[in-house]
Design a protein around this motif. Structure first.
Motif, mmCIF file in Angstrom:
data_model
loop_
_atom_site.group_PDB
_atom_site.id
_atom_site.type_symbol
_atom_site.label_atom_id
_atom_site.label_comp_id
_atom_site.label_asym_id
_atom_site.label_seq_id
_atom_site.Cartn_x
_atom_site.Cartn_y
_atom_site.Cartn_z
ATOM 1 N N ILE A 1 0.843 -1.200 0.000
ATOM 2 C CA ILE A 1 0.000 0.000 0.000
ATOM 3 C C ILE A 1 0.879 1.252 0.000
ATOM 4 C CG2 ILE A 1 -1.713 1.341 1.308
ATOM 5 C CD1 ILE A 1 -2.832 -1.397 2.286
ATOM 6 N N ASP A 2 1.923 1.234 0.838
ATOM 7 C CA ASP A 2 2.867 2.362 0.867
ATOM 8 C C ASP A 2 3.521 2.566 -0.509
ATOM 9 O OD1 ASP A 2 2.382 2.893 3.517
ATOM 10 O OD2 ASP A 2 4.186 1.910 4.283
ATOM 11 N N SER B 1 12.823 3.718 3.281
ATOM 12 C CA SER B 1 12.824 4.869 2.383
ATOM 13 C C SER B 1 11.833 5.909 2.895
ATOM 14 C CB SER B 1 12.427 4.418 0.972
ATOM 15 O OG SER B 1 11.151 3.817 1.024
ATOM 16 N N LYS B 2 11.280 5.637 4.088
ATOM 17 C CA LYS B 2 10.151 6.454 4.530
ATOM 18 C C LYS B 2 10.501 7.539 5.534
ATOM 19 C CE LYS B 2 7.613 2.438 3.272
ATOM 20 N NZ LYS B 2 6.942 1.211 3.685
ATOM 21 N N MET B 3 11.715 7.501 6.071
ATOM 22 C CA MET B 3 12.178 8.587 6.943
ATOM 23 C C MET B 3 13.703 8.576 6.968
ATOM 24 S SD MET B 3 11.604 7.204 10.842
ATOM 25 C CE MET B 3 12.601 8.459 11.598
ATOM 26 N N SER B 4 14.303 9.735 7.269
ATOM 27 C CA SER B 4 15.756 9.722 7.404
ATOM 28 C C SER B 4 16.215 10.415 8.674
ATOM 29 C CB SER B 4 16.420 10.335 6.177
ATOM 30 O OG SER B 4 15.946 11.637 5.973
ATOM 31 N N GLU C 1 12.977 14.231 12.860
ATOM 32 C CA GLU C 1 11.931 15.213 12.565
ATOM 33 C C GLU C 1 10.875 14.639 11.610
ATOM 34 O OE1 GLU C 1 15.167 16.053 12.715
ATOM 35 O OE2 GLU C 1 14.951 17.229 14.571
ATOM 36 N N ASP C 2 11.306 13.678 10.776
ATOM 37 C CA ASP C 2 10.374 13.086 9.806
ATOM 38 C C ASP C 2 9.195 12.408 10.499
ATOM 39 O OD1 ASP C 2 12.029 13.900 7.810
ATOM 40 O OD2 ASP C 2 12.958 11.943 7.485
ATOM 41 N N LEU C 3 9.412 11.991 11.729
ATOM 42 C CA LEU C 3 8.356 11.282 12.454
ATOM 43 C C LEU C 3 7.090 12.093 12.555
ATOM 44 C CD1 LEU C 3 9.993 9.438 15.477
ATOM 45 C CD2 LEU C 3 8.775 8.446 13.559
ATOM 46 N N GLU C 4 7.248 13.421 12.531
ATOM 47 C CA GLU C 4 6.082 14.290 12.709
ATOM 48 C C GLU C 4 5.170 14.326 11.496
ATOM 49 O OE1 GLU C 4 7.427 18.093 14.156
ATOM 50 O OE2 GLU C 4 8.673 17.034 15.601
ATOM 51 N N HIS C 5 5.735 14.036 10.327
ATOM 52 C CA HIS C 5 4.845 14.068 9.146
ATOM 53 C C HIS C 5 4.949 12.820 8.289
ATOM 54 C CE1 HIS C 5 8.528 16.031 7.853
ATOM 55 N NE2 HIS C 5 8.297 16.915 8.802
ATOM 56 N N ILE C 6 4.838 11.691 8.944
ATOM 57 C CA ILE C 6 4.865 10.429 8.208
ATOM 58 C C ILE C 6 3.436 9.978 7.908
ATOM 59 C CG2 ILE C 6 5.118 7.963 8.722
ATOM 60 C CD1 ILE C 6 7.954 8.433 9.333
ATOM 61 N N PHE C 7 3.178 9.690 6.652
ATOM 62 C CA PHE C 7 1.836 9.247 6.288
ATOM 63 C C PHE C 7 1.813 7.792 5.843
ATOM 64 C CE2 PHE C 7 1.620 13.845 5.899
ATOM 65 C CZ PHE C 7 0.521 14.090 6.703
ATOM 66 N N THR C 8 2.986 7.179 5.770
ATOM 67 C CA THR C 8 3.009 5.788 5.346
ATOM 68 C C THR C 8 2.648 4.888 6.526
ATOM 69 O OG1 THR C 8 5.355 5.744 5.843
ATOM 70 C CG2 THR C 8 4.746 6.138 3.558
ATOM 71 N N LEU C 9 2.357 3.621 6.229
ATOM 72 C CA LEU C 9 1.946 2.705 7.291
ATOM 73 C C LEU C 9 3.157 2.194 8.069
ATOM 74 C CD1 LEU C 9 -0.734 0.927 5.143
ATOM 75 C CD2 LEU C 9 -1.199 2.371 7.111
ATOM 76 N N GLY C 10 4.267 1.960 7.358
ATOM 77 C CA GLY C 10 5.478 1.492 8.047
ATOM 78 C C GLY C 10 6.533 2.570 7.989
ATOM 79 N N PHE C 11 7.516 2.514 8.850
ATOM 80 C CA PHE C 11 8.626 3.469 8.753
ATOM 81 C C PHE C 11 9.833 3.031 9.582
ATOM 82 C CE2 PHE C 11 5.656 5.100 11.967
ATOM 83 C CZ PHE C 11 6.467 5.153 13.086
ATOM 84 N N ASN D 1 -15.963 -1.687 12.856
ATOM 85 C CA ASN D 1 -14.593 -1.414 12.431
ATOM 86 C C ASN D 1 -14.325 0.077 12.420
ATOM 87 O OD1 ASN D 1 -13.673 -4.119 11.671
ATOM 88 N ND2 ASN D 1 -15.352 -3.985 10.210
ATOM 89 N N LEU D 2 -13.195 0.425 12.962
ATOM 90 C CA LEU D 2 -12.826 1.828 13.062
ATOM 91 C C LEU D 2 -11.422 1.984 12.493
ATOM 92 C CD1 LEU D 2 -14.309 4.179 14.410
ATOM 93 C CD2 LEU D 2 -12.967 3.733 16.451
ATOM 94 N N PHE D 3 -11.254 2.972 11.614
ATOM 95 C CA PHE D 3 -9.945 3.191 10.988
ATOM 96 C C PHE D 3 -9.535 4.641 11.179
ATOM 97 C CE2 PHE D 3 -12.184 -0.101 8.771
ATOM 98 C CZ PHE D 3 -11.248 -1.104 8.619
ATOM 99 N N ILE D 4 -8.294 4.857 11.493
ATOM 100 C CA ILE D 4 -7.776 6.223 11.513
ATOM 101 C C ILE D 4 -6.692 6.312 10.456
ATOM 102 C CG2 ILE D 4 -6.532 7.961 12.846
ATOM 103 C CD1 ILE D 4 -8.092 7.140 15.264
ATOM 104 N N ASN D 5 -6.875 7.197 9.493
ATOM 105 C CA ASN D 5 -5.946 7.338 8.365
ATOM 106 C C ASN D 5 -5.613 5.983 7.743
ATOM 107 O OD1 ASN D 5 -5.943 10.028 8.969
ATOM 108 N ND2 ASN D 5 -4.012 9.955 10.110
ATOM 109 N N GLY D 6 -6.628 5.171 7.546
ATOM 110 C CA GLY D 6 -6.434 3.891 6.864
ATOM 111 C C GLY D 6 -5.901 2.778 7.739
#
Ligand code: ADP
Ligand code: MG
Length: 280
Positions: free
Chosen positions: A36-37, A79-82, A85-95, A251-256
């Protein structure tokens, strides 16, 4: 007591893998979330013997560039953070960059992957954390990963796996939730050569509900939409009779991401009961 010593890397990796990989369900969860990511619009999940002997996830996402394939399997490779600070705007499911390394540490893994720009794809085979083979291959854009014989090298963990029927039940439940959380993705789930679920991925939640819960459930639900500032609530809601004796409907989902929340579930039920009592 024995003297204090530092564990070797293989042991460290196996222990870490045990934290990420509990069983077939967690393998499927991590791999589907990766798909999905990667922007996949179609994901096929196939399992045999509850996923203990065989799991295959095929996606039509962006693929992994040839020169990054080995790196993807290293611990803390993402590939999802480096930076923090990236932690604050991560939208992927894994990181955390742990899934592939962990899974390849405790199973026999094969991956075929190709990006759109590449002429040829890459095939890699990793068992127990060791690369056995890596070569060019012809394949379509996207990624297919096969995970065989989970915990083949960690007998203590293999013993704790449930019976295949129980494990496949866990996987099936997970796929249902992933399908409901991502109506924009077409999911196909094959268990022991039988297709159990195939959603259209047309973006309509009602269509996903139809495939997961059936026609009656889909037709008896009404859409719900609410927006305030940055927050938006969308979904389908039905009468409590629908979920009586079957909490799976709630079922409840937050941001997928599927979440379990007793407070919200109880609040919805309370609100409905109150409405019945005051006759509105
Ligand atoms: P994370 O998802 O936390 O980054 P993983 O170990 O799950 O860590 O994956 C490592 C990296 O491999 C990802 O960051 C991504 O770049 C790449 N990757 C994994 N699976 C896929 C996939 N199905 N399609 C494209 N890229 C993938
Ligand atoms: Mg991941």
């Amino acid at each position: 007591m024995q003297s204090i010593k530092i564990l070797d890397n293989r042991t460290i990796n196996k222990i870490a893998a045990g934290e990420v990989v509990e069983g077939p369900k967690s393998v499927v969860k991590e791999l589907v979330e990766n798909a999905i990511d990667a922007g996949a619009t179609a994901v096929t999940v196939e399992i045999k013997e509850g996923g203990i002997s065989y799991i295959r996830i095929m996606d039509n996402g962006c693929g992994i560039p040839k020169e990054q394939v080995k790196t993807a399997f290293l611990r803390h490779a993402t590939s999802k953070m480096s930076e923090i600070e990236d932690l604050e705007h991560i939208f992927t499911l894994g990181f955390r960059g742990e899934a592939l390394a962990s899974i390849a540490g405790v199973a026999q893994v094969e991956m075929m992957t190709k990006t759109r720009d590449e002429e040829t794809g890459t095939y890699i085979e990793i068992s127990g954390g060791e690369i056995k083979n890596i070569q060019d291959t012809s394949c379509t854009e996207g990624t297919t990963i096969t995970v065989k014989n989970l915990f083949y090298n960690v007998p203590a963990r293999r013993k704790f796996l449930k019976k295949p029927a129980t494990e496949s039940g866990f996987v099936s439940d997970l796929i249902n939730k992933l399908a409901l959380g991502h109506p924009e993705v077409s999911f196909r789930f094959i268990n022991n050569d039988t297709t159990m679920l195939h959603t259209t991925g047309n973006g309509e939640l009602k269509a996903s509900v139809f495939y997961v819960y059936g026609k009656e459930a889909a037709n008896s639900m009404v859409p719900l939409e609410y927006k305030k500032g940055e927050y938006a609530l969308t979904g389908l809601i039905g009468k409590p009779e629908l979920s009586r004796g079957n909490r799976n409907y709630e079922n409840l989902f937050i941001n997928g991401r599927f979440i379990k929340n007793k407070v919200v579930a109880a609040a919805v039920e309370d609100a409905y009961k109150t409405r019945l009592l005051i006759g509105k």
